[in-house]
Motif scaffolding. Structure first.
Motif, PDB file in Angstrom:
ATOM      1  N   PRO A 196       0.839  -1.201   0.000  1.00  0.00           N
ATOM      2  CA  PRO A 196       0.000   0.000   0.000  1.00  0.00           C
ATOM      3  C   PRO A 196       0.873   1.249   0.000  1.00  0.00           C
ATOM      4  CG  PRO A 196       0.169  -0.882   2.215  1.00  0.00           C
ATOM      5  CD  PRO A 196       0.889  -1.850   1.326  1.00  0.00           C
ATOM      6  N   ALA A 197       0.297   2.353  -0.442  1.00  0.00           N
ATOM      7  CA  ALA A 197       1.005   3.631  -0.395  1.00  0.00           C
ATOM      8  C   ALA A 197       1.370   3.950   1.051  1.00  0.00           C
ATOM      9  CB  ALA A 197       0.127   4.733  -0.982  1.00  0.00           C
ATOM     10  N   GLY A 198       2.566   4.474   1.250  1.00  0.00           N
ATOM     11  CA  GLY A 198       2.994   4.873   2.575  1.00  0.00           C
ATOM     12  C   GLY A 198       4.034   3.973   3.199  1.00  0.00           C
ATOM     13  N   VAL A 199       4.147   2.735   2.730  1.00  0.00           N
ATOM     14  CA  VAL A 199       5.134   1.826   3.309  1.00  0.00           C
ATOM     15  C   VAL A 199       6.543   2.192   2.857  1.00  0.00           C
ATOM     16  CG1 VAL A 199       5.966  -0.556   3.394  1.00  0.00           C
ATOM     17  CG2 VAL A 199       3.526  -0.081   3.612  1.00  0.00           C
ATOM     18  N   LEU A 200       6.724   2.415   1.565  1.00  0.00           N
ATOM     19  CA  LEU A 200       8.058   2.725   1.051  1.00  0.00           C
ATOM     20  C   LEU A 200       8.612   4.006   1.663  1.00  0.00           C
ATOM     21  CD1 LEU A 200       7.772   1.829  -2.754  1.00  0.00           C
ATOM     22  CD2 LEU A 200       8.807   0.483  -0.924  1.00  0.00           C
ATOM     23  N   ASP A 201       7.741   4.970   1.921  1.00  0.00           N
ATOM     24  CA  ASP A 201       8.189   6.243   2.505  1.00  0.00           C
ATOM     25  C   ASP A 201       8.810   6.052   3.890  1.00  0.00           C
ATOM     26  OD1 ASP A 201       6.573   8.408   0.635  1.00  0.00           O
ATOM     27  OD2 ASP A 201       5.500   6.539   0.931  1.00  0.00           O
ATOM     28  N   ARG A 202       8.400   5.016   4.584  1.00  0.00           N
ATOM     29  CA  ARG A 202       8.889   4.748   5.945  1.00  0.00           C
ATOM     30  C   ARG A 202      10.066   3.784   5.946  1.00  0.00           C
ATOM     31  NH1 ARG A 202       4.077   1.931   8.496  1.00  0.00           N
ATOM     32  NH2 ARG A 202       5.439   1.883  10.335  1.00  0.00           N
ATOM     33  N   ILE A 215       9.341  -1.275 -13.085  1.00  0.00           N
ATOM     34  CA  ILE A 215       8.318  -2.321 -13.044  1.00  0.00           C
ATOM     35  C   ILE A 215       8.081  -2.897 -11.654  1.00  0.00           C
ATOM     36  CG2 ILE A 215       8.671  -2.981 -15.456  1.00  0.00           C
ATOM     37  CD1 ILE A 215      10.354  -5.345 -14.497  1.00  0.00           C
ATOM     38  N   GLY A 216       8.868  -2.479 -10.648  1.00  0.00           N
ATOM     39  CA  GLY A 216       8.717  -3.019  -9.302  1.00  0.00           C
ATOM     40  C   GLY A 216       7.866  -2.142  -8.407  1.00  0.00           C
ATOM     41  N   GLU A 217       7.939  -2.383  -7.114  1.00  0.00           N
ATOM     42  CA  GLU A 217       7.199  -1.554  -6.155  1.00  0.00           C
ATOM     43  C   GLU A 217       7.652  -0.097  -6.221  1.00  0.00           C
ATOM     44  OE1 GLU A 217       4.624  -2.176  -4.342  1.00  0.00           O
ATOM     45  OE2 GLU A 217       4.516  -4.355  -4.599  1.00  0.00           O
ATOM     46  N   CYS A 218       8.906   0.112  -6.545  1.00  0.00           N
ATOM     47  CA  CYS A 218       9.445   1.477  -6.569  1.00  0.00           C
ATOM     48  C   CYS A 218       8.877   2.325  -7.700  1.00  0.00           C
ATOM     49  CB  CYS A 218      10.970   1.438  -6.663  1.00  0.00           C
ATOM     50  SG  CYS A 218      11.777   0.887  -5.142  1.00  0.00           S
ATOM     51  N   GLN A 219       8.139   1.714  -8.634  1.00  0.00           N
ATOM     52  CA  GLN A 219       7.486   2.520  -9.669  1.00  0.00           C
ATOM     53  C   GLN A 219       6.477   3.481  -9.055  1.00  0.00           C
ATOM     54  OE1 GLN A 219       4.238   0.373 -12.094  1.00  0.00           O
ATOM     55  NE2 GLN A 219       5.255  -1.364 -11.073  1.00  0.00           N
ATOM     56  N   TRP A 220       6.005   3.163  -7.845  1.00  0.00           N
ATOM     57  CA  TRP A 220       5.006   3.984  -7.181  1.00  0.00           C
ATOM     58  C   TRP A 220       5.628   5.090  -6.325  1.00  0.00           C
ATOM     59  CZ3 TRP A 220       0.615   2.984  -9.443  1.00  0.00           C
ATOM     60  CH2 TRP A 220       0.403   1.717  -9.975  1.00  0.00           C
ATOM     61  N   ALA A 221       6.942   5.047  -6.178  1.00  0.00           N
ATOM     62  CA  ALA A 221       7.655   6.098  -5.433  1.00  0.00           C
ATOM     63  C   ALA A 221       9.078   6.192  -5.986  1.00  0.00           C
ATOM     64  CB  ALA A 221       7.664   5.791  -3.941  1.00  0.00           C
ATOM     65  N   PRO A 222       9.219   6.541  -7.264  1.00  0.00           N
ATOM     66  CA  PRO A 222      10.534   6.494  -7.918  1.00  0.00           C
ATOM     67  C   PRO A 222      11.534   7.506  -7.385  1.00  0.00           C
ATOM     68  CG  PRO A 222       8.914   7.536  -9.343  1.00  0.00           C
ATOM     69  CD  PRO A 222       8.155   6.978  -8.183  1.00  0.00           C
ATOM     70  N   GLU A 223      11.062   8.475  -6.619  1.00  0.00           N
ATOM     71  CA  GLU A 223      11.960   9.506  -6.100  1.00  0.00           C
ATOM     72  C   GLU A 223      12.712   9.055  -4.850  1.00  0.00           C
ATOM     73  OE1 GLU A 223       8.326   9.658  -3.646  1.00  0.00           O
ATOM     74  OE2 GLU A 223       8.731   9.419  -5.799  1.00  0.00           O
TER      75      GLU A 223
END
Length: 323
Positions: free
Chosen positions: A236-242, A256-264
């Motif tokens: 879900p959104a918010g996990v990668l940020d933490r 193409i991975g999970e990081c496509q949703w938070a590439p920065e």
């Protein structure tokens, strides 16, 4: 001379028995190292949706110093289930870089399963807390099973496994496979299972977020397997940020991975941890994520040892392949 040329065919029956865990772990670690040192090249990935409902991809690369060249043509065809077949299909081809001639065609399904499981295991060894005892597994299929087998091998303190099946009902075959190896039970409440776990492994088709972001507790490690195509995700959104994020290939993960949703967000590559180009000291409260999209070099290093082993043992089928 050219009329005597041949190619070796390795079927599933040749490949599966030869995939010993210790050999696969060595080969996959070598792939990570080659990638970090840029001694092996990974060519641009092809990953396209088909009119039939399937997804087709090609992962290719080479290792010049080893005269290793090849590709894996693979994908996902969900309709195969109705035909009694495996949805994931893969074929690996090794090629002579001097002539362009094929050396070996091998069944890639078992290779993909084994090398992905080994990569997940190596990720656990690097990123998860060594005293982890509780694991939440999303999926009960082929990839979920191999991830769990490697997890139990790498983290011997693991004892309590909660799993989420596609039907949200118990999977008798899955439970039978791990009977006596751990305490295994179906997770009726996904978020509660996530919150109570030290390790989370997501091994699903990547159809959307699997749990709530706030269920992930400090100190948790997450291995993500299912996001391998644009538009797919399991987190879900918010996990990668933490989280502190590690990927097999940063550019590929952002594509193409999970990081496509938070590439920065910053990403460390797993191979750099093995070569010392990057350091990673886990804090007890750190959330770590291993975004696995699969390296072509993994298929090639595993494929190479299978090919060489088969030649030594005269295994497989030799087919005439004249110029």
């Amino acid at each position: 001379m050219t009329s005597n040329a041949t190619v070796l065919l390795l079927a599933k029956s040749n490949v599966e028995p030869a995939l010993k865990a210790e050999d696969v772990l060595v080969a996959v670690r070598e792939a990570f190292t080659l990638h970090s040192l840029r001694a092996g090249r990974v060519f641009p990935v092809v990953r396209e949706k088909l009119h039939t409902g399937g997804v087709f991809g090609i992962k290719s690369g080479d290792v010049a110093s080893q005269d290793l060249l090849g590709f894996k043509a693979a994908g996902f065809w969900p309709g195969n289930r109705e035909k009694g077949g495996e949805p994931h299909q893969a074929t690996i081809v090794l090629i002579d870089p001097s002539t362009g001639r094929p050396l070996c065609f091998m069944d890639g399904n078992a290779v993909t399963t084994a090398r992905t499981g080994a990569a997940g295991g190596l990720g656990l060894a690097q990123l998860a807390r060594k005293n982890s005892t509780r694991l939440c597994l999303f999926g009960s299929g082929v990839q979920a099973r191999v991830q769990l087998r490697y997890a139990l091998r790498i983290l011997p303190a693991l004892s309590e496994i909660r799993y989420v099946s596609a039907s949200n009902e118990p999977d008798a075959n899955f439970e039978a496979e791990f009977s006596g190896k751990c305490q295994l039970s179906l997770a009726r409440d996904r978020d509660a299972a996530v919150a109570a776990s030290d390790v989370i492994i997501t091994a699903t088709p990547g159809g959307g977020p699997l749990f709530s972001a706030d269920a992930v507790q400090p100190g948790t490690h997450v291995t993500c397997v299912g996001a391998d195509t644009a538009g797919k995700r399991e987190l879900p959104a918010g996990v990668l940020d933490r989280a502190r994020i590690v990927a097999d290939d940063a550019a590929q993960a952002r594509s193409i991975g999970e990081c496509q949703w938070a590439p920065e967000l910053p990403v460390v590559e797993m191979g750099d941890l093995f070569t010392g180009r990057a350091t990673f000291e886990r804090g007890m409260q750190d959330i770590t994520v291993f975004d696995m999209t699969g390296l072509a070099l993994q298929d090639l290093t595993v494929g190479r040892f299978l090919y060489e082993q088969a030649k030594e043992k005269n295994d497989g089928t030799v087919v005439a392949w004249p110029w």
